[in-house]
Write a protein that holds these residues in place. Structure first.
Motif, PDB file in Angstrom:
ATOM      1  N   GLN A  48       0.798  -1.231   0.000  1.00 16.75           N
ATOM      2  CA  GLN A  48       0.000   0.000   0.000  1.00 16.75           C
ATOM      3  C   GLN A  48       0.832   1.284   0.000  1.00 16.75           C
ATOM      4  N   ALA A  49       2.150   1.161  -0.021  1.00 17.74           N
ATOM      5  CA  ALA A  49       3.037   2.327   0.065  1.00 17.74           C
ATOM      6  C   ALA A  49       2.967   3.184  -1.192  1.00 17.74           C
ATOM      7  N   SER A  50       3.310   4.452  -1.029  1.00 14.79           N
ATOM      8  CA  SER A  50       3.459   5.365  -2.165  1.00 14.79           C
ATOM      9  C   SER A  50       4.887   5.226  -2.680  1.00 14.79           C
ATOM     10  N   TYR A  51       5.017   5.087  -3.986  1.00  8.95           N
ATOM     11  CA  TYR A  51       6.333   4.927  -4.596  1.00  8.95           C
ATOM     12  C   TYR A  51       6.677   6.177  -5.381  1.00  8.95           C
ATOM     13  N   PRO A  52       7.968   6.469  -5.545  1.00  8.92           N
ATOM     14  CA  PRO A  52       9.135   5.709  -5.129  1.00  8.92           C
ATOM     15  C   PRO A  52       9.359   5.802  -3.623  1.00  8.92           C
ATOM     16  N   LEU A  53      10.144   4.850  -3.107  1.00 12.70           N
ATOM     17  CA  LEU A  53      10.509   4.873  -1.698  1.00 12.70           C
ATOM     18  C   LEU A  53      11.909   4.301  -1.507  1.00 12.70           C
ATOM     19  N   VAL A  54      12.477   4.589  -0.349  1.00 14.82           N
ATOM     20  CA  VAL A  54      13.811   4.113  -0.001  1.00 14.82           C
ATOM     21  C   VAL A  54      13.665   3.106   1.125  1.00 14.82           C
ATOM     22  N   ILE A  55      14.343   1.981   0.993  1.00 20.59           N
ATOM     23  CA  ILE A  55      14.312   0.931   2.013  1.00 20.59           C
ATOM     24  C   ILE A  55      15.707   0.829   2.600  1.00 20.59           C
ATOM     25  N   LYS A  56      15.786   0.970   3.926  1.00 14.78           N
ATOM     26  CA  LYS A  56      17.078   0.940   4.608  1.00 14.78           C
ATOM     27  C   LYS A  56      17.059  -0.124   5.696  1.00 14.78           C
ATOM     28  N   ALA A  57      18.150  -0.836   5.791  1.00 18.71           N
ATOM     29  CA  ALA A  57      18.320  -1.786   6.896  1.00 18.71           C
ATOM     30  C   ALA A  57      18.798  -1.006   8.113  1.00 18.71           C
ATOM     31  N   ASP A  58      18.325  -1.382   9.285  1.00 20.45           N
ATOM     32  CA  ASP A  58      18.818  -0.753  10.509  1.00 20.45           C
ATOM     33  C   ASP A  58      20.158  -1.390  10.853  1.00 20.45           C
ATOM     34  N   GLY A  59      21.036  -0.611  11.432  1.00 25.44           N
ATOM     35  CA  GLY A  59      22.349  -1.130  11.809  1.00 25.44           C
ATOM     36  C   GLY A  59      23.384  -0.820  10.741  1.00 25.44           C
ATOM     37  N   LEU A  60      24.605  -1.193  11.033  1.00 26.68           N
ATOM     38  CA  LEU A  60      25.697  -0.955  10.099  1.00 26.68           C
ATOM     39  C   LEU A  60      25.626  -1.966   8.969  1.00 26.68           C
ATOM     40  N   ALA A  61      25.691  -1.480   7.733  1.00 26.96           N
ATOM     41  CA  ALA A  61      25.556  -2.360   6.573  1.00 26.96           C
ATOM     42  C   ALA A  61      26.674  -2.147   5.561  1.00 26.96           C
ATOM     43  N   ALA A  62      27.767  -1.561   5.982  1.00 29.34           N
ATOM     44  CA  ALA A  62      28.938  -1.358   5.115  1.00 29.34           C
ATOM     45  C   ALA A  62      28.572  -0.660   3.805  1.00 29.34           C
TER      46      ALA A  62
END
Length: 83
Positions: A48-62
């Motif tokens: 149901q999200a509006s696009y475009p969107l950014v997806i980020k992992a929590d924590g350090l991901a190099a």
């Protein structure tokens, strides 16, 4: 003015969710966001999200913890580091 202790500074760097909460509490303008604790909730949101969107992992991901989605994606297409 905020006094940031070294362990809090490390949390700001390491956790996107923690940093976002600090920004909201301090009244610092920031983009809307959602955080999730299970894959089912993420999948429901992506439907149901509006696009475009950014997806980020929590924590350090190099430097590899971000995905940019122009269109709705099936959850299984996201690299594991984003989940």
């Amino acid at each position: 003015m905020y006094l940031v202790l070294p362990n809090l500074a490390a949390q700001l760097e390491a956790s996107k969710i923690f940093a976002k909460n600090i920004m909201l509490e301090a009244g610092i303008p920031t983009a809307n966001s959602q955080s999730f604790t299970n894959l089912s909730s993420i999948n429901d949101y992506l439907k149901q999200a509006s696009y475009p969107l950014v997806i980020k992992a929590d924590g350090l991901a190099a430097g590899k913890g971000v995905a940019y989605a122009k269109l709705r994606l099936p959850l299984w297409t996201l690299p594991k580091q984003h989940l």
